[in-house]
Scaffold this active site. Structure first.
Site, short mmCIF file in Angstrom:
data_model
loop_
_atom_site.label_atom_id
_atom_site.label_comp_id
_atom_site.label_asym_id
_atom_site.label_seq_id
_atom_site.Cartn_x
_atom_site.Cartn_y
_atom_site.Cartn_z
CB CYS A 248 1.69 7.62 -2.56
SG CYS A 248 1.41 6.51 -3.86
CB CYS B 190 -1.08 2.01 -3.11
SG CYS B 190 0.26 2.94 -3.57
CD GLN C 270 -1.67 -6.08 -0.16
OE1 GLN C 270 -2.40 -5.32 -0.70
NE2 GLN C 270 -1.81 -6.89 1.04
#
Ligand code: FAD
Length: 450
Positions: free
Chosen positions: A372, A194, A75
């Site tokens: 991130c 996220c 993903q």
């Protein structure tokens, strides 16, 4: 049959379910009940890597993975698919190719947990018993909680979302097709996986509008339910500079509550005043509200008030059932939900659950590490890495708060390779070793004040 991958078709009433499993002689199998040393629920990032780790330790036939999907997705690359940089195909592998060959794959959903009897029930009616269980079911996307959103995603080419495999390929054509008006990027009023992804795609879109010569006609809006652009101060300050420089308007505390695609309108609630505000859109990138999966939320014995599997923040062991652990987006660990967090959590669970299986004390503590990669353009990225307390925990001995080509290359090219080849095979436990090595063991890279 040991070591042979066979396809079995169960026919239960009107429902035909295909299962692909590795049979083994080492587990006990009754007519409708099988038993394993370890059952892993979910074959995504956390489940697949956990199964690999424990198959290495326990050998064939001791580990079962319960996972309904034929497909495993990487993903984190969907941001770059939506940005027109990578193809969707690069993010997809067949589940049977990524799950370890030594495990039994039970191709079904867990529908019920019975932790008092060490049993789960699956959607095809099997009862599976376990000595130990790791739950890694990810997050559920709740597009249906926004009236009009699903309809708009299906029917309006300009309403898109990088968050689902069935919508991510719509994003780049819609960006290319945007010539004027409001391009709106949303962040919902729930925890999400996220937390940087809703704005990463905005930066890529804004760059594309400039390339297409339409930037002066497009207003770029980031409508977020949060009160800040990012949860960690150091990176939030750098991102504020990016949005100011690029004339992106950030509207805080705005939660999307309806999409009226027939009028090209998006309705937001101001979370401070309760007022409704309607924006017209020429492009709408939706980040859906999310939750733990319903099947998990229903088991009140396992979850906290918010519906996430309640774990001890240090050990990742269930607070109520010592033989249950959880990794990834569906647990209650108060950190940002990412694949990077899953890698570190996986190492902690491998050590602690491994110790427990051998009657030894659990010694490994999770510090909340998560990361991130905040892509700000094609070729530039701020690599945010931090712990439970929001203290930066950077791997490289450089200022990762700067937009850098090297960090972009890491995100776009190095991490996908590591994911498929090291993480899913159970060999990647996060970067803590490298972080210390790059500082010659003198510091852990944390910038926290003592
Ligand atoms: P998942 O990988 O989602 O796997 C959950 C699995 O559980 C699925 O296979 C599902 O089919 C299965 N499941 C669900 N319900 C059941 C059930 N009832 N029974 C059995 N199985 C079930 N992370 C990063 O580190 N960096 C990034 O840059 C990044 N960017 C992202 C961008 C986007 C657009 C998205 C969507 C995610 C991003 N992530 C990123 C987040 C990352 O992908 C997730 O945090 C990670 O995949 C979580 O792993 P998981 O195992 O908890 O869940």
């Amino acid at each position: 049959m040991q070591g042979v991958r066979v396809f079995v078709q169960h026919n239960r009433g009107a429902c035909i379910i295909n299962t692909c499993r590795m049979f083994s002689t080492t587990h006990h199998r009754a007519a409708d009940q099988r038993s394993y040393k370890l059952v892993v629920v979910g074959g995504g990032t956390g489940g697949c890597s956990t199964a690999a780790r424990f198959c290495h330790q326990l050998g064939k036939g001791k580990v079962a993975v319960i996972e309904p999907s034929e497909t495993h997705y990487y993903q984190p690359l969907w941001t770059l698919v939506g940005g027109g940089i990578k193809t969707f195909k690069e993010t997809v592998r067949s589940m049977k190719d990524v799950l370890p060959k030594e495990c039994d794959w039970i191709k079904a959903k867990v529908t019920n947990f019975d932790p008092d009897n060490n049993t789960v029930v699956t959607s095809d009616g099997q009862k599976i018993k376990y000595d130990f269980m790791v739950v890694s079911m990810g997050m559920q996307l709740n597009f249906d909680q926004i009236p009009g959103a699903l309809e708009a995603l299906k029917n309006d080419p300009q309403v898109v979302s990088n968050y689902a495999p069935w919508t991510v390929e719509k994003t780049f054509p819609a960006i290319r097709n945007t010539k004027d008006g409001n391009a709106i990027f949303t962040f919902p009023n729930t925890p999400i996986k996220c937390a940087g992804a809703p704005q990463k795609i905005m930066y890529l879109a804004e760059e594309q509008f400039r390339k297409n010569g339409v930037r002066d006609k497009v207003t770029v809006l980031y409508n977020t339910a949060l009160g800040v652009i990012f949860g960690v101060k150091k990176y939030a300050e750098r991102l504020m500079k990016v949005v100011e420089k690029r004339h992106i308007k950030v509207n805080y505390r705005r939660n999307l509550i309806e999409v009226k695609s027939n009028k090209k309108e998006a309705v937001f609630e101001n979370l401070d005043t309760g007022e409704k505000e309607t924006f017209t859109y020429s492009l709408l990138h939706l980040t859906p509200p999310m939750s733990a999966p319903d099947e998990l939320r229903q088991c009140k014995k396992l979850v906290n008030e918010a519906g996430y599997l309640e774990v001890n923040n240090d050990t990742l062991q269930s607070t109520r059932y010592p033989n249950i652990f959880s990794i990834g987006d569906c647990n209650s660990a108060p950190t940002s939900k990412t694949a990077a967090a899953v890698a570190s959590q996986g190492g902690v669970v491998m050590k602690n659950l491994g110790a427990l299986m051998n009657g030894k004390p659990m010694s490994k503590k999770y510090d909340g590490y998560t990361s991130c990669p905040l892509i700000t353009s094609k070729g530039r990225c701020i690599l945010a890495e931090f712990d439970y307390n929001g203290n930066p925990l950077e791997t490289f001995p450089i200022d990762q708060g700067k937009e850098r080509w090297s960090m972009y290359h890491l995100k776009a090219d190095v991490l996908p390779f590591m994911y498929w080849n090291a993480m899913l095979t159970g060999h990647w436990n996060g970067p803590s070793f490298f972080r210390k090595a790059m500082r010659l063991g003198l510091s852990d890279g944390s910038t926290k004040k003592s």
